[in-house]
Design an enzyme around this catalytic site. Structure first.
Site, PDB file in Angstrom:
ATOM      1  N   GLY A  30       0.526  -1.188  -0.064  1.00 52.68           N
ATOM      2  CA  GLY A  30       0.066   0.029  -0.150  1.00 52.68           C
ATOM      3  C   GLY A  30       0.607   1.628  -0.032  1.00 52.68           C
ATOM      4  N   CYS A  82       6.559  -0.029   7.070  1.00 52.30           N
ATOM      5  CA  CYS A  82       5.965   0.908   6.535  1.00 52.30           C
ATOM      6  C   CYS A  82       7.223   1.148   6.534  1.00 52.30           C
ATOM      7  CB  CYS A  82       5.473   1.960   7.919  1.00 52.30           C
ATOM      8  SG  CYS A  82       4.266   3.969   6.816  1.00 52.30           S
ATOM      9  N   LEU A  83       6.815   2.377   4.835  1.00 53.14           N
ATOM     10  CA  LEU A  83       7.824   2.987   4.068  1.00 53.14           C
ATOM     11  C   LEU A  83       7.959   4.046   4.630  1.00 53.14           C
ATOM     12  CD1 LEU A  83       6.022   2.016   0.102  1.00 53.14           C
ATOM     13  CD2 LEU A  83       8.254   0.892   1.373  1.00 53.14           C
ATOM     14  N   HIS A  95      -4.114   1.087   7.989  1.00 52.99           N
ATOM     15  CA  HIS A  95      -3.245   1.430   7.696  1.00 52.99           C
ATOM     16  C   HIS A  95      -2.597   2.495   7.063  1.00 52.99           C
ATOM     17  CE1 HIS A  95       1.261   0.800   8.049  1.00 52.99           C
ATOM     18  NE2 HIS A  95       1.599   1.412   7.063  1.00 52.99           N
ATOM     19  N   GLU A  96      -3.506   2.588   5.884  1.00 54.04           N
ATOM     20  CA  GLU A  96      -3.188   3.719   4.225  1.00 54.04           C
ATOM     21  C   GLU A  96      -4.045   4.955   4.287  1.00 54.04           C
ATOM     22  OE1 GLU A  96      -0.252   3.475   2.349  1.00 54.04           O
ATOM     23  OE2 GLU A  96      -0.029   1.104   3.513  1.00 54.04           O
ATOM     24  N   HIS A 153      -2.445   7.512   7.540  1.00 53.70           N
ATOM     25  CA  HIS A 153      -1.111   8.325   6.970  1.00 53.70           C
ATOM     26  C   HIS A 153      -2.213   9.401   6.442  1.00 53.70           C
ATOM     27  CE1 HIS A 153       2.307   6.515   6.504  1.00 53.70           C
ATOM     28  NE2 HIS A 153       1.646   5.411   6.223  1.00 53.70           N
ATOM     29  N   GLN A 185       2.952  10.166   1.845  1.00 51.36           N
ATOM     30  CA  GLN A 185       3.864   9.164   1.389  1.00 51.36           C
ATOM     31  C   GLN A 185       5.202   9.317   0.489  1.00 51.36           C
ATOM     32  OE1 GLN A 185       2.517   5.485   2.546  1.00 51.36           O
ATOM     33  NE2 GLN A 185       4.273   4.984   3.456  1.00 51.36           N
TER      34      GLN A 185
END
Length: 187
Positions: A45, A98-99, A140-141, A144, A50
């Site tokens: 994702g 997480c990226l 999770h996304e 953000h 991000q």
């Protein structure tokens, strides 16, 4: 185009993202670029904040989990202006990464099921329910877009234990297979 990933310490990651309209500049290309960036970075994702854009949009491809959850076969979607309508079911723990938090993986507890309203990449509205891994990735996304990170779910003690690693991320002292934007360096 492959975007660099905005990492922990960048104030934009803590802002609530703004809704977008159908006439958003180069929207179709942005959707493609977000998927390309997500794949290049080995993510499942990716949220617009991000990549440095404070807009309410994320992309997901959860088909890699289809072996464990067959209903995820071909699960590839863009979520525009999403709104979680309901969280339900038992909370369950899963190790998340997480990226934007390279080299950090932690156990996070989340509800098992969600109901979400969103627009797809053609700006068609959907109201859908998801469970399991799909629900987790969406939550999770979505976080953000609300200025939240997975570390916000950790205990104060666990956060203190991660302090030096988080500091290293803000200084760019991490190894990634993708480019990152060191906080404070974005023009």
């Amino acid at each position: 185009m492959i975007y660099p990933i905005t990492v922990y310490g960048e104030p934009l990651l803590r802002k609530i993202a703004q809704p977008i309209e159908k006439d958003y500049p180069n929207f179709d290309q942005l959707v493609k670029d977000m998927f390309d960036t997500m794949y290049f970075s080995d993510g499942v994702g990716l949220a617009a904040p991000q990549i440095g854009l404070s807009i309410r949009m994320f992309v997901i491809d959860a088909s890699t989990a289809a072996e464990e959850e067959p209903e995820l076969e071909g699960f590839k979607k863009a979520f525009i202006n999403p709104e979680i309508l309901e969280l339900k079911g038992d909370e369950w723990v899963m190790n998340e990464g997480c990226l934007s938090l390279p080299e950090i993986r932690e156990d996070v507890s989340r509800p098992e099921f969600i109901k979400i309203k969103y627009l797809d990449e053609n700006f068609v509205e959907h109201i859908e329910e998801y469970g399991g891994f799909a629900a987790r990735v969406i939550q999770h996304e979505y976080d953000h877009l609300e200025g939240k990170l997975l570390i916000d779910y950790l205990t104060p003690l666990k956060k203190r234990m991660l302090k030096s690693r988080l500091t290293n991320i803000t200084k760019g002292k991490v190894k990634t297979s993708y480019r990152i934007v060191i906080p404070g360096t974005r023009k």
